[in-house]
Write an enzyme that holds these catalytic residues in place. Sequence first.
Site, PDB file in Angstrom:
ATOM      1  N   LYS A 193       0.838  -1.212   0.000  1.00 24.96           N
ATOM      2  CA  LYS A 193       0.000   0.000   0.000  1.00 24.96           C
ATOM      3  C   LYS A 193       0.870   1.259   0.000  1.00 24.96           C
ATOM      4  O   LYS A 193       0.377   2.376  -0.012  1.00 24.96           O
ATOM      5  CB  LYS A 193      -0.906   0.031   1.241  1.00 24.96           C
TER       6      LYS A 193
ATOM      7  N   LYS B  52       2.714   2.168   2.522  1.00 17.48           N
ATOM      8  CA  LYS B  52       2.695   2.765   3.868  1.00 17.48           C
ATOM      9  C   LYS B  52       3.778   2.110   4.729  1.00 17.48           C
ATOM     10  O   LYS B  52       3.871   0.896   4.791  1.00 17.48           O
ATOM     11  CB  LYS B  52       1.329   2.520   4.545  1.00 17.48           C
TER      12      LYS B  52
HETATM   13  N1  C2G Z   1      -9.913   6.739   9.996  1.00 15.51           N
HETATM   14  C1  C2G Z   1     -10.818   7.671  10.497  1.00 15.51           C
HETATM   15  N2  C2G Z   1     -10.367   8.863  10.968  1.00 15.51           N
HETATM   16  C2  C2G Z   1      -9.037   9.137  10.967  1.00 15.51           C
HETATM   17  C3  C2G Z   1      -8.106   8.198  10.469  1.00 15.51           C
HETATM   18  C4  C2G Z   1      -8.570   6.978   9.981  1.00 15.51           C
HETATM   19  O1  C2G Z   1     -12.047   7.425  10.498  1.00 15.51           O
HETATM   20  N3  C2G Z   1      -8.626  10.346  11.452  1.00 15.51           N
HETATM   21  C5  C2G Z   1     -10.452   5.469   9.476  1.00 15.51           C
HETATM   22  C6  C2G Z   1     -10.135   5.263   7.991  1.00 15.51           C
HETATM   23  O2  C2G Z   1     -11.126   5.906   7.187  1.00 15.51           O
HETATM   24  C7  C2G Z   1     -10.204   3.746   7.878  1.00 15.51           C
HETATM   25  C8  C2G Z   1      -9.781   3.265   9.286  1.00 15.51           C
HETATM   26  O3  C2G Z   1      -9.847   4.403  10.165  1.00 15.51           O
HETATM   27  O4  C2G Z   1     -11.547   3.331   7.635  1.00 15.51           O
HETATM   28  C9  C2G Z   1      -8.353   2.756   9.291  1.00 15.51           C
HETATM   29  O5  C2G Z   1      -7.534   3.756   8.733  1.00 15.51           O
HETATM   30  P1  C2G Z   1      -6.060   3.313   8.236  1.00 15.51           P
HETATM   31  O6  C2G Z   1      -5.398   2.540   9.299  1.00 15.51           O
HETATM   32  O7  C2G Z   1      -5.398   4.520   7.652  1.00 15.51           O
HETATM   33  O8  C2G Z   1      -6.438   2.265   7.083  1.00 15.51           O
HETATM   34  P2  C2G Z   1      -6.144   2.353   5.523  1.00 15.51           P
HETATM   35  O9  C2G Z   1      -4.694   2.530   5.287  1.00 15.51           O
HETATM   36  O10 C2G Z   1      -7.114   3.319   4.994  1.00 15.51           O
HETATM   37  O11 C2G Z   1      -6.455   0.852   5.066  1.00 15.51           O
HETATM   38  O12 C2G Z   1      -8.379  -2.481   2.317  1.00 15.51           O
HETATM   39  C10 C2G Z   1      -8.593  -1.249   2.991  1.00 15.51           C
HETATM   40  C11 C2G Z   1      -7.337  -0.731   3.615  1.00 15.51           C
HETATM   41  O13 C2G Z   1      -6.697  -1.731   4.392  1.00 15.51           O
HETATM   42  C12 C2G Z   1      -7.644   0.482   4.475  1.00 15.51           C
END
Ligand code: C2G
Length: 152
Positions: free
Chosen positions: A44, A46
């Site tokens: 991803k 990250k």
């Molecule tokens: N999130 C949120 N508010 C934030 C940060 C994150 O609501 N300030 C939510 C994101 O929208 C996501 C969840 O928390 O639904 C997890 O965020 P991440 O760990 O950044 O996940 P991501 O990299 O978006 O991975 O297949 C889907 C991916 O694995 C999603």
Amino acid sequence: MKTVITYGTFDLFHVGHVRLLKRLRKLGDRLVIGLSTDAFNELKGKSVVFPYEHRKEILLATQYVDAVFPEQNWEQKRDDIVRERADIFAMGDDWSGKFDDLEELCQVVYLPRTPETSTTEIKQIFVKLKEERLHEVRNVAEHLNRLIEELL
Ligand code: C2G
């Protein structure tokens, strides 16, 4: 028994994650999470601070999460939804529209993100602190050099 399924990295666990999990759990009776593995995060693009096992332990310690399984690729969601018998697939709305195809299998919901925080912002705080610290150390070194020159 209504099962909610979501996915994410959940690195540097913060209040945005907590608020999302709290809202997701209220949508049903059980919340399961596809947690991105360290290898999948590299895919991803990250970099993670906390390894998968630590991120999993933190999620399971919350009152909202019932189970965590590894998310290793983009394609596994359909199989996961069937295996977990998920009724609702839910994500933060930064993913809005991206998973609408899963509506063939279950309800798809996008919830508003928590705007004031993110893992990226938290990492930037540490970068800024490190830069400020380096600047202080350089100033002290220059001051010491001047003192030594005066003494010689
Ligand atoms: N999130 C949120 N508010 C934030 C940060 C994150 O609501 N300030 C939510 C994101 O929208 C996501 C969840 O928390 O639904 C997890 O965020 P991440 O760990 O950044 O996940 P991501 O990299 O978006 O991975 O297949 C889907 C991916 O694995 C999603």
